[in-house]
Design a protein around this motif. Structure first.
Motif, PDB file in Angstrom:
ATOM      1  N   LYS A 207       0.852  -1.204   0.000  1.00  0.00           N
ATOM      2  CA  LYS A 207       0.000   0.000   0.000  1.00  0.00           C
ATOM      3  C   LYS A 207       0.872   1.233   0.000  1.00  0.00           C
ATOM      4  O   LYS A 207       1.850   1.300   0.743  1.00  0.00           O
ATOM      5  N   SER A 210      -1.542   6.948  -1.151  1.00  0.00           N
ATOM      6  CA  SER A 210      -2.886   7.210  -1.671  1.00  0.00           C
ATOM      7  C   SER A 210      -3.813   6.028  -1.396  1.00  0.00           C
ATOM      8  O   SER A 210      -5.003   6.220  -1.139  1.00  0.00           O
ATOM      9  N   ASP A 211      -3.268   4.799  -1.405  1.00  0.00           N
ATOM     10  CA  ASP A 211      -4.101   3.648  -1.031  1.00  0.00           C
ATOM     11  C   ASP A 211      -4.675   3.817   0.373  1.00  0.00           C
ATOM     12  O   ASP A 211      -5.747   3.309   0.682  1.00  0.00           O
TER      13      ASP A 211
END
Ligand SMILES: Cc1cc2nc3c(=O)[nH]c(=O)nc-3n(C[C@H](O)[C@H](O)[C@H](O)COP(=O)(O)OP(=O)(O)OC[C@H]3O[C@@H](n4cnc5c(N)ncnc54)[C@H](O)[C@@H]3O)c2cc1C
Lengths: 262, 315
Positions: A207, A210-211
């Motif tokens: 991740k 932004s995830d």
């Protein structure tokens, strides 16, 4: 219940090392699972084996290189892993609050009942992430836990906190909680061949910021390492030279002078 | 804003020495920032403690009534309330097990950065902290952005504050929330057959010994020297020796005539338990091992070569 274990890949300096800029040269560092986190993983896996935990998820902040270390934790029995990394983390020194921001986002996705981590990371020795995380996510906490007994029905962890001078504090901690785990809490297992094979098939979800719904502003570090150097030795030690026989001979002389073994 | 707040630490009815060291560090910082030094005492015999912490250089003592023992929620509430109320920018706490049980949460609650385990500091436009990394093999300087922060200071790095101050002592009213962590008791560990603190000569073994079977080697050395066997933490964590053999912060503090460290790196928590030894001898393959910094005699060498030779010398 669900257990989230924070796992760090730490760097250890070789016997001979060089400093480049504000860190030890990459080629003089060996990477390994943080000793304290090894005990945290074991504690979580034991909770799963005892039927108290349904799922054990590890979370690591680290570059792709860290996946080898993460696989070790998976091989020891964790079910799956989350690895957080972003170019924005490259190079700089992440302060406690920025790591907490990353873990907070993972906690929001995973919704664990218990978060375990090591007392400290062997390389930076900050010893602060777990307790700061607890405050951020509104969990109870206990630091330096060397005995753990989880009563899931009562929603309480009975822990010992290892204080200084051979004294342990007995504390009841309401769940959900973050506990920082001290070495000696248990006997971390070696990964079995079967475990290592299974780990290959377990998920490591990568991740980036932004995830996790974060931006670089959320992880802006208030701390900057400005210098790194080998401390000047204040020692006036007599370094005994020679091969093993010679140095043992000289040391024996010293000891006899002090009346030892006489 | 320029003021500094230190919180005292006590356990089972007595203030701990780290309190007075933190006061010295706090005074140093207050001087550099041009501010006052406040000290908070939370829980226990607050009136008695308030008198005790009124050392030279303390400007004000704030006594917060609470239970008898440490409760991180009470400490956090008390220190953050006082920090806000007094508009204190810098909080200095001992880098102790209990300090680390609330300082990071306090930093979060106040929304300020935390730096732990300081061994030195400078304050010019802002705070620069000296701290160790990589198992004490290197030192770093860390710049802290802004002028508000929580700092924890390593034990034994600042001298304890002395003398009697003329601080104003006042009772402080703080709302202490009900705690979700309740101390139910204490346990002393590490009793048993031997007290390593009584030994004149200690042969102390660390992770460099590699395997439990190899302990025989250091046992033999201890026998040959008429010494007692002690150990660093990993040996005890592994269950190879009982807890009463552990030297260090969470084990025993020892001050023998001769301390022989065999395959021990010299981590700060170990050194805390043996630096007062008269003569310190270290055998270690790593010439950069921090144990050599406090040793009087050192052998850079493999214990599996040196120790058998040494046993022969005394056979
Ligand atoms: C809250 C807290 C409390 C702690 N309390 C204590 C405590 O009370 N006591 C304690 O000891 N630790 C304590 N620790 C742990 C401490 O931080 C270190 O992890 C520990 O002291 C390391 O032990 P060591 O030196 O044996 O192992 P290591 O640091 O792994 O060092 C092993 C050394 O052996 C050397 N070596 C390897 N092979 C050989 C060979 N063949 N010949 C010669 N030398 C060799 C290596 O160069 C190395 O220097 C505590 C930690 C925390 C966080």
């Amino acid at each position: 219940m669900k257990v989230l274990v924070t796992v760090k890949e730490v760097a250890e300096a070789d016997d001979d090392f060089a400093i480049e800029g504000t860190d030890i040269a990459e080629s003089d560092l060996e990477y390994d699972l943080n000793e304290w986190d090894d005990y945290a993983v074991e504690a979580a896996v034991q909770l799963a084996e005892a039927g108290i935990a349904d799922e054990v998820v590890t979370v690591t902040v680290g570059p792709e290189r860290a996946e080898e270390t993460i696989r070790m934790a998976l091989a020891k029995g964790a079910d799956r892993a989350v690895r957080v990394w972003d170019d924005a983390l490259d190079g700089g020194f992440a302060d406690v609050a920025s790591k907490v921001a990353l873990f907070e986002a993972v906690v929001a996705e995973e919704e664990p009942d218990l978060v375990l981590g090591g007392v400290q990371a062997a390389d930076t020795g900050f010893g602060a992430t777990g307790v700061a995380l607890a405050e951020r996510i509104g969990f109870e906490h206990a630091a330096v836990v060397n005995h753990l007994d989880v009563d899931a029905d009562a929603g309480v962890a009975h822990v010992h906190r290892e204080l200084e001078g051979g004294v342990e504090e007995l504390t009841d901690v309401d769940l959900p909680a973050v506990l920082t785990v001290q070495t000696g809490l248990n006997e971390p297992r070696y990964a079995s061949l079967r475990g290592i094979r299974q780990a290959q098939r377990k998920e490591i979800a990568a991740k980036d910021l932004s995830d996790l719904g974060l931006t670089a502003d959320d992880i802006e570090s208030a701390l900057t390492i400005t210098e790194m150097y080998e401390p000047e030795s204040e020692s006036d030690a007599e370094m005994i030279e020679g091969d093993a026989g010679e140095s043992a001979g000289r040391l024996a002389e010293v000891l006899r002078e002090k009346g030892v073994g006489a | 804003m320029s003021d500094v707040l230190v919180a005292a630490e006590h356990r089972r009815g007595a203030l701990r020495d780290v309190t007075y060291e933190a006061i010295t560090a706090g005074r140093e910082l207050a001087d550099a920032r041009g501010g006052d030094l406040h000290v908070a005492v939370v829980g226990g015999d607050v009136d008695g403690f308030a008198e005790d912490v009124n050392r030279e250089g303390v400007d004000a003592v704030h006594a917060v009534e609470d239970g008898e023992e440490f409760d991180h929620n009470a400490y956090q509430a008390a220190v953050s309330t006082l920090a806000d109320r007094l508009d204190v920018g810098a909080v200095v706490l001992p880098n102790s097990v209990n300090g680390l049980d609330y300082a990071p949460a306090l930093g979060e609650a106040l929304g300020v950065p935390i730096v732990t385990d300081a061994v030195g500091m400078a304050y010019d436009d802002g705070l620069t902290v000296t701290r160790e990394m990589y198992g004490s093999k290197v030192e770093t300087t860390v710049d802290v952005a802004g002028d508000r922060f929580v700092l924890t200071v390593r034990g034994g790095e600042w001298p304890p504050a002395e003398g009697v101050g003329d601080a104003a002592i006042e009772a402080a009213d703080v709302d202490i929330p009900e705690s979700g962590a309740r101390v139910t008791g204490f346990e002393e560990v590490g009793g048993g057959d031997v007290d390593i603190a009584d030994a004149d000569v200690l042969v102390s073994v660390g992770r460099g010994i590699e395997e439990e079977e190899n302990l025989e080697l250091v046992e033999e050395l201890a026998d040959a020297l008429g010494a007692t066997l002690s150990a660093s933490r990993p040996i005890v964590d592994n269950g190879w020796l009982p807890k009463n053999r552990q030297v260090g912060q969470s084990g025993k503090v020892v001050t023998p005539d001769v301390y022989i460290a065999v395959g021990i790196s010299g981590a700060v928590q170990h050194v805390a338990g043996m630096k007062g030894s008269d003569t310190i001898i270290a055998i270690n393959t790593d010439p950069n091992a921090p144990i050599f910094d406090i040793a009087d005699y050192g052998i850079v060498g493999d214990l599996f070569d040196v120790v058998p030779e040494l046993i022969d010398e005394f056979a």
